[in-house]
Every structure is written in C-alpha cells, then in structure tokens.
Design a protein around this motif. Sequence first.
Motif, PDB file in Angstrom:
ATOM      1  N   HIS A 253      13.924  -4.503  -3.962  1.00 22.37           N
ATOM      2  CA  HIS A 253      13.346  -3.588  -4.953  1.00 22.37           C
ATOM      3  C   HIS A 253      14.136  -3.677  -6.257  1.00 22.37           C
ATOM      4  CE1 HIS A 253      10.715  -1.196  -2.156  1.00 22.37           C
ATOM      5  NE2 HIS A 253      11.485  -1.844  -1.287  1.00 22.37           N
ATOM      6  N   LYS A 254      13.408  -3.675  -7.355  1.00 22.66           N
ATOM      7  CA  LYS A 254      14.028  -3.661  -8.694  1.00 22.66           C
ATOM      8  C   LYS A 254      13.439  -2.489  -9.465  1.00 22.66           C
ATOM      9  CE  LYS A 254      16.480  -5.538 -12.111  1.00 22.66           C
ATOM     10  NZ  LYS A 254      16.313  -4.565 -13.192  1.00 22.66           N
ATOM     11  N   ASN A 255      14.329  -1.553  -9.818  1.00 22.03           N
ATOM     12  CA  ASN A 255      13.909  -0.340 -10.534  1.00 22.03           C
ATOM     13  C   ASN A 255      12.794   0.397  -9.789  1.00 22.03           C
ATOM     14  OD1 ASN A 255      15.736  -0.878 -12.642  1.00 22.03           O
ATOM     15  ND2 ASN A 255      14.240  -2.170 -13.688  1.00 22.03           N
ATOM     16  N   GLY A 256      12.895   0.420  -8.453  1.00 25.37           N
ATOM     17  CA  GLY A 256      11.949   1.163  -7.634  1.00 25.37           C
ATOM     18  C   GLY A 256      10.705   0.416  -7.242  1.00 25.37           C
ATOM     19  N   ASN A 257      10.515  -0.793  -7.722  1.00 28.58           N
ATOM     20  CA  ASN A 257       9.320  -1.585  -7.416  1.00 28.58           C
ATOM     21  C   ASN A 257       9.668  -2.748  -6.500  1.00 28.58           C
ATOM     22  OD1 ASN A 257       7.616  -0.030  -9.175  1.00 28.58           O
ATOM     23  ND2 ASN A 257       8.574  -1.114 -10.890  1.00 28.58           N
ATOM     24  N   ALA A 258       8.850  -2.949  -5.453  1.00 31.50           N
ATOM     25  CA  ALA A 258       9.065  -4.071  -4.538  1.00 31.50           C
ATOM     26  C   ALA A 258       8.713  -5.381  -5.236  1.00 31.50           C
ATOM     27  CB  ALA A 258       8.210  -3.891  -3.284  1.00 31.50           C
ATOM     28  N   ILE A 259       9.575  -6.381  -5.080  1.00 29.06           N
ATOM     29  CA  ILE A 259       9.326  -7.712  -5.648  1.00 29.06           C
ATOM     30  C   ILE A 259       9.503  -8.752  -4.546  1.00 29.06           C
ATOM     31  CG2 ILE A 259       9.919  -7.164  -8.041  1.00 29.06           C
ATOM     32  CD1 ILE A 259      12.700  -8.082  -7.570  1.00 29.06           C
ATOM     33  N   ASN A 260       8.981  -9.947  -4.786  1.00 33.28           N
ATOM     34  CA  ASN A 260       8.997 -10.992  -3.763  1.00 33.28           C
ATOM     35  C   ASN A 260      10.425 -11.457  -3.472  1.00 33.28           C
ATOM     36  OD1 ASN A 260       8.475 -13.117  -2.046  1.00 33.28           O
ATOM     37  ND2 ASN A 260       6.856 -13.995  -3.317  1.00 33.28           N
ATOM     38  N   PRO A 261      10.908 -11.280  -2.233  1.00 32.92           N
ATOM     39  CA  PRO A 261      12.274 -11.729  -1.903  1.00 32.92           C
ATOM     40  C   PRO A 261      12.460 -13.234  -2.014  1.00 32.92           C
ATOM     41  CG  PRO A 261      11.445 -10.184  -0.252  1.00 32.92           C
ATOM     42  CD  PRO A 261      10.277 -10.576  -1.111  1.00 32.92           C
ATOM     43  N   LEU A 262      11.340 -13.969  -1.954  1.00 27.93           N
ATOM     44  CA  LEU A 262      11.420 -15.428  -2.014  1.00 27.93           C
ATOM     45  C   LEU A 262      12.129 -15.901  -3.288  1.00 27.93           C
ATOM     46  CD1 LEU A 262      10.527 -18.020  -0.536  1.00 27.93           C
ATOM     47  CD2 LEU A 262       8.443 -17.976  -1.918  1.00 27.93           C
TER      48      LEU A 262
END
Length: 326
Positions: free
Chosen positions: A290-299
């Motif tokens: 998560h970046k600033n509360g938003n899920a992002i692709n771990p890839l």
Amino acid sequence: MSKKVKYYYDTENLAYHKIKPKKAKSLGYAALFLVASALFGFLCFVVLLNTPYFETPKDKAQARQIENLKLNYKILDKKMDELDAVLANVEDRDNNIYRVYFNNAPLSQMPKKKGIITNERFKELLSSNNEQLVSNTTQRVDQISQRLAIQSKSLDEILKLAKAKEKFLGSIPAIQPVKNEQLKRMASGYGYRSDPFTKARKMHKGMDFTAPTGTPVFATGDGVIERADNTASGFGNHIVIRHGYGYETLYAHLSRYNKRVGQRVNRGDIIGFVGSTGRSEAPHCHYEVHKNGNAINPLNFYYGNISAVEYTAIAKLATQENQSLD
C-alpha cells in the motif's frame, strides 16, 4: 715657492711696513675649511648610500630575502592554481552529480572569484614594497578559504541527504515475502480474479505465494510492526508493517508469528510462517503493498532478490486471470 709678503703704506711716516697675519684669523679659516670639507664628505656618503651602486652587506642580505619571498609567493600561487582547479571540480560534481542525484537545488551562494575582498581588510599590507603581490596572494587564500567553508557545509548536507536516501531505499519493499526456492507456485497476481468461494470476479489487491505450511515469510523492507492479529475479516493471522514514506505491507493467512507489534524489523527478517488461516483455500501467503493508503501492484517491487528471468516468469504467471486462493 716662498710665501708672498704683503706691505701697507703709512702716510704719516711716509714709509712701507710689512703686514703680519693674525694667528687667530688663520686658525678660523682653517677650521672653516675643515668643517666644510667634513660636511661635503658626509653629504657625498649619504648620496652614495642611496644609489644602487653602493650596497652594504645588510642591503644585499635583504635583497636576497626579498627575491626568496617573491619565489615563494610564485610557488604558492602555482599551488593555489592547482587547489583552485581541484575545488572547482568538487563544486561541479557537487552541483551536477550529488545534488542532482538527491534531487536537491544547486549551491547558489558562491563567492565571486574577484572583487570580494576590500583594500580596507588588507590595508596593513599595502604599505610594503611588494604590496600588489602580497595583497593578491592573500586575497586568493581568503577566497579559497571561503569556498572551502561553503563546500564543507555542502558536503555535510550531502551526507545527511545520503543517510536519508539510504533510510528511504531500505524502507521501500524490494523483495518477495517468500523465497523462490521454497515457493511451489505463484497462485494468483494483482488484479481482477475469480473468488474461490463465490466464483465471482472481484479485485484481488495482492499476490498469493503458495508454499508449505511453516515456510518462513520475510519482511520486504525496513519498518515497524503495526499489526499482528487475526481481527481483520478474511486475513486470518496477519501482519502489517509500516515502512514510512507512505508505504505499508500486509502478510496474511500466517500459521504463526515471529514478531510482535511495535518491533522494528529489517528487510529479510523472518516475521512469520506460511499457513492457511482465515478465508483461505490452501497454505499460502497473501501479500499486499500500500502507498498512501492505496493498494498497488506488488510486482513492481521485486527488484532486490530475483533475476530478470525469474521476474519475467513471475510477471507472466501474475498477469493470468485465474482463481485466487483467498
């Protein structure tokens, strides 16, 4: 040649008489002559002392000292040229490499190479015979000293930026939570996937790493354990690490914990073990970034411990719209 005898005429007696010179007057003339001669000789001596044709041993010694000083100043001036070139190179690297790398503004308050020193500051030097040479050299030394002082402060700032950058890079998630050699397969990636229980298509906010129960799960970046519980719906035993700079990572369905809330961890530390707790179909580690509360692709963050070939293989599997394990 005999001395001339002088006579005078006596009009009363109508006769010539011999003139006898007075001794006092003769002595006066002699003394006046001697004084005049001594004064003339002294004046001639003074004039000779102030001409370049007459040098005393002291004058010669002073002349040699002056020439040595001039030579030393020339050598010093050459060394300052070399120092100035080195300093200019450091300043250039500081502005165009170090500060660019750390995304910092270049130095703006640099002293000018000419005109920053006033004569008032060096007025004690201006009375010497070689005041221009001494003054110029002293000014250059002062200029270089100022530039060195500014550069020293700048390098201290660069050091702080480097330490901050090192901390920042250490905090960003950069490895897989499960090692490749212990990984059975990449079960599911980030994106829309089929729910294993409802079979409905829904957003899968992480990646599922299939591995045997008890397989170590690693912290992917430096940070602090923020959660280590099973109160969140569906995640079972899970851990959340707060990395700072807006980053958080989540590790779900663990069989047990290896860290507790509040502990500081480093990238690569074992924080727990693979399990199948919570809403899980098989033993695996569900991993989210998560970046600033938003899920992002771990890839996008697996650059710390896998090769390009391994990354390509994982990316291919992770992009397939299959069924997730949770």
